[in-house]
Design a protein around this motif. Sequence first.
Motif, PDB file in Angstrom:
ATOM      1  N   PHE A  82       0.882  -1.012  -0.162  1.00 33.09           N
ATOM      2  CA  PHE A  82      -0.030  -0.044   0.020  1.00 33.09           C
ATOM      3  C   PHE A  82       0.917   1.305   0.197  1.00 33.09           C
ATOM      4  N   ARG A  83       2.076   1.079   0.660  1.00 31.67           N
ATOM      5  CA  ARG A  83       2.627   2.332   0.877  1.00 31.67           C
ATOM      6  C   ARG A  83       4.017   2.601  -0.340  1.00 31.67           C
ATOM      7  N   VAL A  84       4.597   1.624  -0.707  1.00 33.51           N
ATOM      8  CA  VAL A  84       5.254   1.896  -2.138  1.00 33.51           C
ATOM      9  C   VAL A  84       4.522   2.225  -3.259  1.00 33.51           C
ATOM     10  N   HIS A  85       4.812   3.212  -3.875  1.00 31.35           N
ATOM     11  CA  HIS A  85       4.288   3.643  -5.211  1.00 31.35           C
ATOM     12  C   HIS A  85       4.773   2.611  -6.425  1.00 31.35           C
ATOM     13  N   SER A  86       3.932   1.856  -6.874  1.00 33.80           N
ATOM     14  CA  SER A  86       4.231   0.865  -8.156  1.00 33.80           C
ATOM     15  C   SER A  86       3.611   1.150  -9.413  1.00 33.80           C
ATOM     16  N   VAL A  87       3.994   0.918 -10.390  1.00 29.22           N
ATOM     17  CA  VAL A  87       3.508   1.194 -11.717  1.00 29.22           C
ATOM     18  C   VAL A  87       3.938   0.125 -12.381  1.00 29.22           C
ATOM     19  N   ARG A  88       2.683  -0.324 -13.215  1.00 26.12           N
ATOM     20  CA  ARG A  88       3.028  -1.415 -14.042  1.00 26.12           C
ATOM     21  C   ARG A  88       3.122  -0.792 -15.512  1.00 26.12           C
ATOM     22  N   THR A  89       4.188  -1.411 -16.209  1.00 21.95           N
ATOM     23  CA  THR A  89       4.701  -0.626 -17.494  1.00 21.95           C
ATOM     24  C   THR A  89       5.576  -1.450 -18.218  1.00 21.95           C
ATOM     25  N   ALA A  90       5.781  -1.047 -19.605  1.00 16.84           N
ATOM     26  CA  ALA A  90       6.440  -1.836 -20.442  1.00 16.84           C
ATOM     27  C   ALA A  90       7.860  -1.298 -19.890  1.00 16.84           C
ATOM     28  N   LEU A  91       8.620  -2.386 -19.674  1.00 18.17           N
ATOM     29  CA  LEU A  91       9.688  -1.845 -18.956  1.00 18.17           C
ATOM     30  C   LEU A  91      10.963  -1.036 -19.454  1.00 18.17           C
ATOM     31  N   MET A  92      11.141  -1.586 -20.864  1.00 18.04           N
ATOM     32  CA  MET A  92      12.326  -1.196 -21.801  1.00 18.04           C
ATOM     33  C   MET A  92      12.087   0.471 -22.193  1.00 18.04           C
ATOM     34  N   PRO A  93      11.116   0.827 -22.616  1.00 17.37           N
ATOM     35  CA  PRO A  93      10.870   2.404 -23.037  1.00 17.37           C
ATOM     36  C   PRO A  93      10.846   3.111 -21.370  1.00 17.37           C
ATOM     37  N   ALA A  94      10.303   2.510 -20.619  1.00 10.16           N
ATOM     38  CA  ALA A  94      10.269   3.313 -19.010  1.00 10.16           C
ATOM     39  C   ALA A  94      11.815   3.422 -18.723  1.00 10.16           C
ATOM     40  N   LEU A  95      12.469   2.384 -18.865  1.00 11.70           N
ATOM     41  CA  LEU A  95      14.103   2.332 -18.233  1.00 11.70           C
ATOM     42  C   LEU A  95      14.819   3.461 -19.235  1.00 11.70           C
ATOM     43  N   LYS A  96      14.419   3.289 -20.617  1.00  7.99           N
ATOM     44  CA  LYS A  96      15.122   4.257 -21.350  1.00  7.99           C
ATOM     45  C   LYS A  96      14.898   5.893 -21.162  1.00  7.99           C
ATOM     46  N   ALA A  97      13.737   6.096 -20.645  1.00  6.41           N
ATOM     47  CA  ALA A  97      13.316   7.459 -20.385  1.00  6.41           C
ATOM     48  C   ALA A  97      13.946   7.945 -19.086  1.00  6.41           C
ATOM     49  N   TYR A  98      13.949   6.790 -18.056  1.00  5.65           N
ATOM     50  CA  TYR A  98      14.746   7.257 -16.837  1.00  5.65           C
ATOM     51  C   TYR A  98      16.187   7.478 -17.121  1.00  5.65           C
ATOM     52  N   GLN A  99      16.904   6.623 -17.937  1.00  5.30           N
ATOM     53  CA  GLN A  99      18.230   6.742 -18.388  1.00  5.30           C
ATOM     54  C   GLN A  99      18.394   8.336 -19.287  1.00  5.30           C
ATOM     55  N   LYS A 100      17.638   8.718 -19.782  1.00  9.30           N
ATOM     56  CA  LYS A 100      17.664  10.005 -20.585  1.00  9.30           C
ATOM     57  C   LYS A 100      17.632  11.023 -19.479  1.00  9.30           C
ATOM     58  N   LYS A 101      16.988  10.827 -18.553  1.00  9.53           N
ATOM     59  CA  LYS A 101      16.787  11.889 -17.291  1.00  9.53           C
ATOM     60  C   LYS A 101      17.978  11.908 -16.302  1.00  9.53           C
ATOM     61  N   GLY A 102      18.960  11.012 -16.560  1.00 10.52           N
ATOM     62  CA  GLY A 102      20.133  10.802 -15.851  1.00 10.52           C
ATOM     63  C   GLY A 102      20.269  10.032 -14.640  1.00 10.52           C
ATOM     64  N   TYR A 103      19.230   8.938 -14.731  1.00  6.63           N
ATOM     65  CA  TYR A 103      19.180   7.987 -13.973  1.00  6.63           C
ATOM     66  C   TYR A 103      20.364   7.001 -14.173  1.00  6.63           C
TER      67      TYR A 103
END
Lengths: 255, 255
Positions: free
Chosen positions: B159-180
Amino acid sequence: MEKITSASNPAVKRLRSLSEARSRRAENAFLVEGGVMINEALESGLKPLEALFEEEEALVSRLASLGASVRLCSRAVLEHVCDTVTPQGCCASFRLPENTALDEDAARLIALDDVQDPGNVGTILRTADAAGFQGVLLGLKSADVFSPKVQRAAMGSGFRVHSVRTALMPALKAYQKKGYRIVSSALDGEDLYAFGGFGSGERFVLVIGNEAKGISGDIREMSDVRLKIPMRGRAESLNASVAAGILMYELTKPT
Amino acid sequence: MEKITSASNPAVKRLRSLSEARSRRAENAFLVEGGVMINEALESGLKPLEALFEEEEALVSRLASLGASVRLCSRAVLEHVCDTVTPQGCCASFRLPENTALDEDAARLIALDDVQDPGNVGTILRTADAAGFQGVLLGLKSADVFSPKVQRAAMGSGFRVHSVRTALMPALKAYQKKGYRIVSSALDGEDLYAFGGFGSGERFVLVIGNEAKGISGDIREMSDVRLKIPMRGRAESLNASVAAGILMYELTKPT
């Protein structure tokens, strides 16, 4: 070879009974399910006794050559005997390893003080094997290492890591006298990451407590070191096998 | 209040259907079992919809005051609806949290690449909450966070940890672009204990792979860091939730 199709066959009844701790002690045997795990048990030098196979395969003659009595059976019989049945179904009983003392020169031990969930006990055995711990002391109320659920979670490490079922308090006191440091996880303990860890020469026993109650009072009291894994978010505690994993790896990391 | 004793009561059927992912999506609701977990869900600000109780108790009026429709039912009905029934039996449906984006300023995320065992997903949520991770990306084939088994293993952290169900590859690429930095566990990776860890200012996503297959090839390829937990004994690998726990704590330890 004739296929057994009746659940009332004596061999079938004997193998099925091994799901109970009492029968395992009476028969001095335990059940291993599936070809992968049977191979792991053989690699670990365990002695096969009886086996059931759905089909003839290479493993049948290997077991027979080691003196095991192997029979073919129907899928229904196999499902009756086993907790889970893999596509190529088989199971075999093996003689229980003797409950002897751990190696005298073992430097890193783990003790389970009433860890009751079979999945946790099996996962801790697997992690102990991975982290290079040399033995496990199981308190008398911990789940039995030779139950099918523990073996499944241990993924073969249940055969490789030497474990002894024993009254924990006297065992820990004896280790303490020999110079081992007794390490407990405790919510009011020292921060794990402030604690220096152990050098490669130091001998210790890491105690993991019951899922709900933690480590019992007398063991907490006699411990040389009490450590706390910091809670940085809002969870109040960790799963017992995750906590054990973090402690095992952190306490044995290269310094 | 009249007690429901029939499993064909519409409210009973609706609540029971929430054990299926498809029904959870259709009803936009999920089931929480037992008073402890219902209280955790309320603390986390989730909206209660319907509830079944074996007996009148304080929680009944609390749920009713929040607009939930509460009914009494027999033990048999409760056992029909729930995965497990505690001594004082009860369950409640809650509205599913919206599957929105994670916090923009979250610095520590975990991504599950097809982690399929519900116990592992729940345990990883619990550890993520304890280790101070701020969100979880769930690949589309990972176990559903809102299944009863995941919620039980998560002990309220679901209940406490925010979770998102998503296609992982595009999500990770977007985070990588943001500097993660994208961190994968890999058997041929750098030794975890040789790697320096991350400073408190650095943002990263830790990817945990499938229990049998590990991390998928394309995600392995695009990762900035590949880390291996050393195998010091004879086990070939660790349980996924134990590996996740060791990585989460080691990567965020104070430097």
